[in-house]
Design a protein around this motif. Structure first.
Motif, mmCIF file in Angstrom:
data_model
loop_
_atom_site.group_PDB
_atom_site.id
_atom_site.type_symbol
_atom_site.label_atom_id
_atom_site.label_comp_id
_atom_site.label_asym_id
_atom_site.label_seq_id
_atom_site.Cartn_x
_atom_site.Cartn_y
_atom_site.Cartn_z
ATOM 1 N N GLU A 196 -1.022 11.050 -17.782
ATOM 2 C CA GLU A 196 -2.200 9.747 -18.131
ATOM 3 C C GLU A 196 -1.495 9.115 -18.877
ATOM 4 O OE1 GLU A 196 -2.893 11.610 -22.274
ATOM 5 O OE2 GLU A 196 -2.886 11.875 -20.085
ATOM 6 N N HIS A 197 -0.408 8.990 -17.968
ATOM 7 C CA HIS A 197 0.924 7.890 -18.590
ATOM 8 C C HIS A 197 1.833 7.645 -17.717
ATOM 9 C CE1 HIS A 197 -0.426 6.429 -22.559
ATOM 10 N NE2 HIS A 197 -0.706 8.025 -23.202
ATOM 11 N N THR A 198 1.423 7.335 -16.858
ATOM 12 C CA THR A 198 2.212 7.515 -15.152
ATOM 13 C C THR A 198 3.136 6.546 -15.106
ATOM 14 O OG1 THR A 198 0.138 7.755 -13.899
ATOM 15 C CG2 THR A 198 1.638 6.744 -12.238
ATOM 16 N N MET A 199 3.069 5.281 -16.073
ATOM 17 C CA MET A 199 4.170 4.521 -16.116
ATOM 18 C C MET A 199 5.096 4.845 -16.582
ATOM 19 S SD MET A 199 2.736 1.510 -14.731
ATOM 20 C CE MET A 199 4.132 0.364 -15.285
ATOM 21 N N GLN A 200 4.977 6.214 -16.753
ATOM 22 C CA GLN A 200 6.808 7.269 -17.803
ATOM 23 C C GLN A 200 7.655 7.390 -16.164
ATOM 24 O OE1 GLN A 200 6.072 9.178 -21.545
ATOM 25 N NE2 GLN A 200 4.494 7.781 -22.316
ATOM 26 N N SER A 201 7.129 7.611 -15.045
ATOM 27 C CA SER A 201 7.205 8.305 -14.092
ATOM 28 C C SER A 201 8.267 7.896 -13.303
ATOM 29 C CB SER A 201 6.189 9.199 -12.945
ATOM 30 O OG SER A 201 5.203 8.132 -13.556
ATOM 31 N N SER A 202 9.179 8.453 -12.805
ATOM 32 C CA SER A 202 9.594 7.620 -12.306
ATOM 33 C C SER A 202 9.303 7.043 -10.867
ATOM 34 C CB SER A 202 11.065 8.735 -11.497
ATOM 35 O OG SER A 202 11.657 8.465 -10.212
ATOM 36 N N ASP A 203 9.886 5.404 -10.301
ATOM 37 C CA ASP A 203 9.091 4.910 -8.822
ATOM 38 C C ASP A 203 9.631 6.002 -7.701
ATOM 39 O OD1 ASP A 203 7.349 3.370 -11.140
ATOM 40 O OD2 ASP A 203 9.183 1.314 -9.762
ATOM 41 N N ARG A 204 10.883 5.923 -8.043
ATOM 42 C CA ARG A 204 11.202 7.161 -6.549
ATOM 43 C C ARG A 204 10.673 8.012 -6.302
ATOM 44 N NH1 ARG A 204 12.946 6.424 -2.227
ATOM 45 N NH2 ARG A 204 13.294 4.469 -3.217
ATOM 46 N N TYR A 205 10.063 8.976 -7.466
ATOM 47 C CA TYR A 205 9.132 9.986 -7.596
ATOM 48 C C TYR A 205 7.776 9.630 -6.569
ATOM 49 C CZ TYR A 205 5.905 13.802 -8.358
ATOM 50 O OH TYR A 205 5.174 14.532 -7.332
ATOM 51 N N HIS A 206 7.453 8.643 -7.071
ATOM 52 C CA HIS A 206 5.734 8.462 -5.892
ATOM 53 C C HIS A 206 6.872 7.873 -4.651
ATOM 54 C CE1 HIS A 206 3.523 7.934 -9.289
ATOM 55 N NE2 HIS A 206 4.372 8.360 -10.123
ATOM 56 N N LEU A 207 7.469 7.241 -4.907
ATOM 57 C CA LEU A 207 8.387 6.589 -3.598
ATOM 58 C C LEU A 207 7.976 7.566 -2.924
ATOM 59 C CD1 LEU A 207 9.982 3.413 -4.043
ATOM 60 C CD2 LEU A 207 7.431 3.723 -2.642
ATOM 61 N N ASP A 208 9.405 8.960 -3.031
ATOM 62 C CA ASP A 208 9.571 10.042 -2.422
ATOM 63 C C ASP A 208 7.877 10.832 -1.872
ATOM 64 O OD1 ASP A 208 11.637 9.329 -2.163
ATOM 65 O OD2 ASP A 208 12.572 10.453 -3.978
ATOM 66 N N TRP A 260 0.422 1.205 -8.565
ATOM 67 C CA TRP A 260 0.811 1.437 -7.475
ATOM 68 C C TRP A 260 0.958 -0.165 -7.594
ATOM 69 C CZ3 TRP A 260 -4.726 4.331 -7.280
ATOM 70 C CH2 TRP A 260 -3.652 5.884 -7.602
ATOM 71 N N GLU A 261 0.512 -0.888 -8.044
ATOM 72 C CA GLU A 261 0.921 -3.012 -7.409
ATOM 73 C C GLU A 261 2.078 -2.527 -7.902
ATOM 74 O OE1 GLU A 261 -1.521 -6.197 -9.325
ATOM 75 O OE2 GLU A 261 -1.475 -5.593 -10.652
ATOM 76 N N LYS A 262 2.994 -2.429 -8.240
ATOM 77 C CA LYS A 262 3.743 -2.594 -8.362
ATOM 78 C C LYS A 262 4.630 -1.684 -7.282
ATOM 79 C CE LYS A 262 8.602 -1.365 -11.425
ATOM 80 N NZ LYS A 262 8.760 -0.107 -12.512
ATOM 81 N N LEU A 263 4.883 -0.925 -6.894
ATOM 82 C CA LEU A 263 5.259 -0.334 -5.957
ATOM 83 C C LEU A 263 4.637 -1.094 -4.171
ATOM 84 C CD1 LEU A 263 5.747 3.883 -6.891
ATOM 85 C CD2 LEU A 263 7.603 1.759 -7.389
ATOM 86 N N TYR A 264 3.874 -1.507 -4.576
ATOM 87 C CA TYR A 264 3.044 -1.351 -3.258
ATOM 88 C C TYR A 264 2.359 -3.018 -2.766
ATOM 89 C CZ TYR A 264 3.279 3.320 -2.859
ATOM 90 O OH TYR A 264 3.421 4.379 -3.371
ATOM 91 N N ASP A 303 -5.404 -3.015 -4.846
ATOM 92 C CA ASP A 303 -6.738 -2.234 -3.660
ATOM 93 C C ASP A 303 -6.317 -1.040 -3.045
ATOM 94 O OD1 ASP A 303 -9.125 -2.478 -2.324
ATOM 95 O OD2 ASP A 303 -8.586 -3.637 -0.751
ATOM 96 N N ILE A 304 -6.516 -0.325 -3.653
ATOM 97 C CA ILE A 304 -6.280 1.403 -3.017
ATOM 98 C C ILE A 304 -6.635 2.004 -2.245
ATOM 99 C CG2 ILE A 304 -5.248 3.787 -3.183
ATOM 100 C CD1 ILE A 304 -2.706 1.605 -3.495
ATOM 101 N N TRP A 305 -8.072 1.579 -2.562
ATOM 102 C CA TRP A 305 -9.286 2.350 -3.013
ATOM 103 C C TRP A 305 -10.443 1.644 -1.695
ATOM 104 C CZ3 TRP A 305 -8.694 3.906 -8.693
ATOM 105 C CH2 TRP A 305 -8.351 5.050 -8.558
ATOM 106 N N ASN A 306 -9.434 0.273 -1.194
ATOM 107 C CA ASN A 306 -10.435 -0.178 -0.726
ATOM 108 C C ASN A 306 -11.625 0.664 1.099
ATOM 109 O OD1 ASN A 306 -11.723 -1.869 1.842
ATOM 110 N ND2 ASN A 306 -9.477 -3.626 1.364
ATOM 111 N N PRO A 307 -12.854 0.409 0.821
ATOM 112 C CA PRO A 307 -14.086 1.135 1.800
ATOM 113 C C PRO A 307 -13.038 0.993 3.335
ATOM 114 C CG PRO A 307 -14.520 0.062 0.125
ATOM 115 C CD PRO A 307 -13.713 -0.063 -0.142
#
Length: 172
Positions: free
Chosen positions: A44-56, A131-135, A139-143
């Protein structure tokens, strides 16, 4: 692509589709769980994970969507990542009852009700913040990003699979 919030039924649907269609399944959530465990990061602590990991990971998803056929890709961002890529059917799985999502977590993760409530709140907020930080959007789940939205509060696993297959034009 299959996207959905925690305990919405996205994994159940993605596994069902992959099996029924005899397609490869690529589950971003399972891959992230391995990364988080290896890195000592509570799920539950995604903010501790690397931005690079998510972008990759998002780049890997986009490449798979562009180059591979007959693959079910499940991740929270799969539908978002598929924007602008032709011929991708994007499904968003939701559960309009937080109580049911909490019940699913209690049973699946062997948590107490209070732990499940806290887990849902923290995990989703940390993901949205990341996601707000990266993208630059939450609004990731916008219908409007999806071809099909299925509410698993009103549809069980079998009905959800049938709805998805029918919407995809599946014929035996």
């Amino acid at each position: 692509t299959i996207s959905g919030r925690v305990a919405s039924g996205a994994t159940t649907l993605s596994r069902g589709l992959a099996e029924k269609l005899n397609w490869q399944l690529w589950n971003g959530g399972e891959i992230y769980r391995m990364y988080a465990k290896k890195s000592g990061i509570p799920l539950e602590h995604t903010m501790q994970s690397s931005d690079r990991y998510h972008l990759d990971m998002d780049n890997i998803i986009k490449e798979k969507l562009k180059k591979e056929n007959h693959v079910v890709i499940e991740s929270w961002l799969a539908g978002f990542d598929a924007q602008g890529i032709d011929n991708i059917f994007k499904i968003f799985v939701t559960c309009s009852s937080d109580s049911l999502r909490i019940d699913r977590l209690v049973n699946r993760e062997k948590m107490t009700i209070e732990e499940a409530k806290l887990h849902l709140r923290i995990r989703e907020e940390e993901n949205l913040t990341k996601w707000e930080k990266l993208y630059k959007t939450r609004d990731i789940w916008n219908p409007d990003l999806y071809n099909l939205i299925i509410d698993t509060f009103h549809n069980g696993p079998t009905e959800t699979l049938i709805i998805a297959l029918n919407a995809m034009g599946y014929k035996k």
